[in-house]
Design a protein around this motif. Structure first.
Motif, short mmCIF file in Angstrom:
data_model
loop_
_atom_site.label_atom_id
_atom_site.label_comp_id
_atom_site.label_asym_id
_atom_site.label_seq_id
_atom_site.Cartn_x
_atom_site.Cartn_y
_atom_site.Cartn_z
N ALA A 1 -8.97 -9.51 4.21
CA ALA A 1 -8.84 -8.05 4.15
C ALA A 1 -7.46 -7.66 3.62
O ALA A 1 -7.34 -6.72 2.82
CB ALA A 1 -9.06 -7.45 5.53
N GLU A 2 -6.42 -8.41 4.02
CA GLU A 2 -5.07 -8.06 3.56
C GLU A 2 -4.94 -8.26 2.05
O GLU A 2 -4.48 -7.36 1.32
CB GLU A 2 -4.03 -8.89 4.31
N ASN B 1 -5.36 -1.78 -3.90
CA ASN B 1 -4.28 -0.82 -4.11
C ASN B 1 -3.70 -0.94 -5.50
O ASN B 1 -3.43 0.06 -6.16
CB ASN B 1 -3.17 -1.07 -3.08
N GLU C 1 -9.53 -5.44 9.20
CA GLU C 1 -8.26 -6.13 9.38
C GLU C 1 -7.74 -5.96 10.80
O GLU C 1 -7.37 -6.93 11.48
CB GLU C 1 -7.29 -5.52 8.37
N ILE D 1 -11.79 -1.70 5.00
CA ILE D 1 -10.91 -2.86 4.91
C ILE D 1 -9.91 -2.85 6.06
O ILE D 1 -9.69 -3.86 6.74
CB ILE D 1 -10.19 -2.88 3.55
N SER D 2 -9.31 -1.67 6.34
CA SER D 2 -8.27 -1.67 7.38
C SER D 2 -8.88 -1.83 8.76
O SER D 2 -8.27 -2.45 9.64
CB SER D 2 -7.43 -0.40 7.28
N HIS E 1 -11.16 2.04 1.75
CA HIS E 1 -9.92 1.56 2.37
C HIS E 1 -10.08 1.48 3.87
O HIS E 1 -9.53 0.61 4.52
CB HIS E 1 -8.78 2.51 2.03
N SER F 1 -7.33 -8.36 -0.10
CA SER F 1 -8.19 -7.41 -0.79
C SER F 1 -7.52 -6.05 -0.86
O SER F 1 -7.60 -5.37 -1.89
CB SER F 1 -9.51 -7.25 -0.05
N SER F 2 -6.84 -5.65 0.23
CA SER F 2 -6.22 -4.33 0.18
C SER F 2 -5.09 -4.32 -0.84
O SER F 2 -4.91 -3.34 -1.54
CB SER F 2 -5.73 -3.92 1.56
N GLY G 1 0.82 -1.21 0.00
CA GLY G 1 0.00 0.00 0.00
C GLY G 1 0.86 1.26 0.00
O GLY G 1 0.60 2.20 -0.74
#
Lengths: 118, 86, 172, 85, 234, 112
Positions: free
Chosen positions: E219-220, E227, E165, E161-162, E158, E222-223, E79
């Motif tokens: 989530a990781e 990104n 996570e 998602i974070s 974002h 997906s991020s 990211g």
């Protein structure tokens, strides 16, 4: 069967190293690394295999009392599981850097990046 | 009898696998190779079902579900790449 | 008026989506134990809430008895056509000089609902010698292994109408 | 029955090596190399299943063959148009 | 040419080492001591049908904690690296992308919920069937990928998602610490009763831990995907 | 009874894999991308469905999960083929010389 898988794994590692060392394109080098990664996983899983035994999951087909005599070694599998997940993390990191390099310099050829060469 | 039939089925699946692989190696464009990749994945599902039958473990079938998903998504990713969609 | 209608149909869709997901969950697990059902209800509910405009197989299905009958007959027809298409394909492949004359023809569909159109396109892809290439408004572009007619109406009668008959009753 | 599995394993081994050679051979275009690498992962995953490791097979299919290939294609979609190789 | 020769020589050396490894390898006929311990004690101690899961989550839970941390760092670095480029040319040029077509849009709406549910199934049943948090997380990320492919301009939050996570990570650690207080040690699964083998509510806290690992991994990944897809094509 | 079911299951397995075989043959013999997609999709769908049905006959306890795999394939397989065919057409994949007509290309040329 473990010999077959192990030989395949070793050959994949060699092929992957060859590709990573001879290609000049960074993306191709990463592809070769993933191939070598798969080969290492294959070797590790093959070490745990035993002829005539079955997967280390207890259910109707493998009752608890017979477990020690019927299942194969679960430890290499657990290790390889970790290795695969870390492998994709490493690949993603390499790919992000490739994108960054391309965005700043507009080239994927490793011989154009000579700053760290000595 | 049934064992014999399963062996015959495995033989057919193996030949189909080799034919699809021929297309994967030859296939002039990327689209041809994707078709071959898709077919190879689906033949692998058949292979998994045959392996589950010979080993008598029903839990292997969960892997086949993931394969079905993989064949679908793989084709769509490459198709969108060919269109220039991302 | 219109907005409340839309909200209502949205909630209706979510209920249908939840039911479908729950059914899918039961089939995946293959048991009816209470704990499995509890977790499944929780997961299906959160997914249905997270994706308010998700579709399911039963969305837009008409709830009339005719639709049910048409559904059963649709599947009968569909599997018959699927087997027929494979036999035809086998015959083509095993003939030495490949008797094909491919082409992309244009046909028309009357269906309006999204699920109906998706099902129509999928059915066309799986039936003898045809493959949907593009769906654009009321026009379907179909790749045909042996082009029998390039006229729009004649091709429509040959390719589309067999399935459209049932799907029109099922999905409207 | 085990001889059936051994034969399948041999076939998979041969095709895996072929696909790996295709993946690193520099004369083919990049999408094809990536697809071939994905095929190596896929075949290795079936091999894992035959080695009685369904957990690893599932991981390799979902992560090794799936996500890695998708990430490659994403990046390839970003960097294409520049140097042609 | 010299370089290629050196490479071939190096590979020949490695190949010789591999060859000797292969020739010296004799397959075991019996499980070794550790494996035998796991095979015999997992059912009573942990209550998980899948021994691999028992090893990953409980016997070697700290490894998994480290693994999840590595993955988190990877996602964060990806990211960070990609976000730098975005700041420089912040005005996001509206690239002309081809539409994905009605068929793919309808199909994506139809299949995304099913794929998400499959992911949930895989990680909730991690202690009974092959699969678990990492595979389930990858399948969840595949559903996100399908949405991204259908509509490349779609905006994912974002922050959501974070937050997902971090909360999953926190719960994972909290359960681990609870193990010190209520059971034998860090990440001990016996805070909850181990139940009977083969039920969904069994193996103590393993299904809960694996569910949160699944959400975190999903989530990781997906991020990472989001990104990458939000970067500019060049 | 189970004997009969077993034999039916085995025959279904063989029939399914035979269709896979013909699909693979079609994949090799067909002249262009679209025809190959046709051969691939149809044969793999029916072949896999028959194989799953055969496995159901051999192991009735697995029926639900096999049915699920079949349903999933029945929806995803044609869909992915259509998306691929569309992408191949857009990226200008070569068509075989036997192709007689291409309405899609004509219509796209008409549009600006």
């Amino acid at each position: 069967m473990s010999y077959i898988a192990m030989t395949t794994g070793f050959i994949l590692i060699l092929i992957g190293f060859y590709g990573a060392l001879t290609n000049r394109n960074i993306l191709r080098m990463i592809i070769a690394f993933t191939v070598a990664n798969t080969g290492v996983n294959l070797v590790l899983v093959a070490v745990g295999y035993m002829r005539g035994r079955t997967a280390p999951i207890l259910d109707a087909a493998v009752p608890v009392t017979e477990a020690a005599a019927r299942i194969i070694d679960p430890i290499p599998q657990a290790l390889v599981l970790t290795a695969i997940v870390i492998g994709v993390g490493v690949t993603a990191l390499m790919l992000a850097f490739v994108y960054k390099l391309y965005a700043t310099r507009g080239s994927l050829d490793i011989s154009n990046y000579t700053e760290l060469k000595w | 009898m049934v064992d014999w039939l399963i062996h015959l089925a495995a033989l057919f699946a193996g030949v189909a696998f080799l034919l699809a692989l021929t297309r994967f190696i030859k296939g002039p464009s990327a689209a041809d190779r994707v078709v071959a990749f898709d077919v190879l994945t689906i033949i692998s599902i058949t292979g998994i079902v045959l392996a589950a039958l010979t080993e008598g473990r029903g839990i292997y079938l969960d892997v086949a579900l993931v394969y079905a998903l993989l064949s679908f998504l793989g084709v769509i990713v490459v198709a969108r790449y060919l269109e220039g969609g991302f | 008026m219109e907005t409340s209608d839309k909200a209502e149909s949205g909630a209706h869709n979510q209920v249908i989506l939840f039911t479908t997901l729950f059914l899918f969950w039961i089939m995946l697990n293959g048991t009816l134990a209470a704990d499995t059902l509890l977790i499944g209800a929780l997961a299906s509910l959160s997914i249905a809430l997270l994706l308010p405009n998700g579709l399911s197989f039963f969305t837009e299905l008409q709830d009339t008895p005719q639709a049910l009958v048409a559904g059963v007959r649709y599947y009968g027809y569909f599997f018959k056509e699927l087997v027929r298409s494979n036999i035809k394909l086998t015959a083509i492949v095993l003939t030495r000089d490949l008797p094909i004359q491919p082409g992309i023809v244009k046909v028309r569909t009357k269906l309006k609902s999204r699920m109906g159109r998706l099902m129509l396109a999928n059915s066309i892809t799986l039936t003898p010698g045809t493959l949907t290439v593009e769906l654009d408004g009321e026009w379907l572009y179909v790749h045909w292994v042996t082009v029998e007619s390039t006229d729009i109406d004649a091709a429509t009668a040959k390719i589309v109408s067999g399935f459209e008959r049932y799907l029109e009753v099922m999905y409207g | 029955m085990t001889d059936l599995m051994t034969t399948m394993s041999l076939l998979l081994a041969a095709t895996t090596i072929g696909a790996a050679l295709m993946a690193i051979w520099g004369k083919r275009s990049l999408p094809i190399a990536i697809l071939a690498a994905g095929l190596v992962s896929l075949l290795a995953s079936v091999q894992f299943l035959l080695l009685a490791a369904p957990d690893v097979a599932m991981t390799e299919a979902a992560i090794g063959s799936g996500l890695t290939t998708f990430l490659f294609f994403f990046v390839l979609g970003r960097v294409r148009g520049g140097s042609n190789d | 040419m010299i370089k290629r020769l050196v490479v071939l020589l190096l590979l020949a050396g490695i190949g010789a080492i591999f060859m000797s490894l292969l020739l010296g390898y004799t397959p075991d006929n019996e499980l070794n001591l550790t494996a035998r311990y796991y095979a015999e004690h997992t059912a009573q101690d942990i209550g998980a049908a899948n021994i691999v899961t028992a090893i990953i989550v409980t016997y070697r839970g700290l490894d998994t904690l480290g693994e999840v941390t590595v993955l988190f760092l990877t996602a964060a670095i990806v990211g960070l690296v990609l976000a730098q480029g975005r700041q420089q040319n912040s005005q996001r040029s509206q690239r002309k992308l081809p539409e994905s077509g009605e068929l793919l849009q309808t199909g994506s709406l139809l299949l995304t919920p099913l794929i998400l549910l499959l992911g949930v199934y895989v990680f909730v049943n991690g202690h009974l069937t092959p699969g678990g948090g990492f595979q389930g997380g990858a399948i969840l990320a595949s559903a996100i990928l399908l949405m991204l492919l259908t509509d490349p301009m779609r905006h994912f939050s974002h922050r959501l998602i974070s937050v997902l996570e971090s909360i999953s990570g926190l719960i994972f650690i909290t359960i681990g610490v609870l193990g010190i207080i209520y059971a034998g040690g860090f990440l001990d699964n016996r805070i909850l009763p181990t139940g009977s083998l083969g039920q969904l509510f069994s193996a103590g806290v393993i299904p809960i831990i694996y569910s949160f690992i699944g959400l975190k991994v999903g989530a990781e990944f997906s991020s990472m995907l989001v990104n990458l897809s939000e970067t500019e094509g060049s | 009874m189970t004997m009969l079911l077993d034999i039916i299951g085995g025959l279904l397995l063989v029939a399914g894999t035979a269709f896979l075989l013909f699909g693979g043959l079609g994949l090799v013999r067909m002249p262009d991308v679209f025809n190959r997609i046709q051969a691939g999709t149809k044969a793999t769908t029916l072949g896999t469905l028959l194989t799953l049905a055969g496995a159901t006959c051999l192991q009735p306890a697995w029926g639900v999960k096999l049915l699920l795999i079949g349903l999933f394939l029945l929806f995803t397989n044609p869909l992915s083929s259509q998306v691929l065919a569309r992408a191949a057409h857009r990226s200008g994949a070569g068509k075989s010389e036997k192709t007689s007509i291409d309405r899609l290309e004509e219509d796209q040329r008409k549009k600006p």
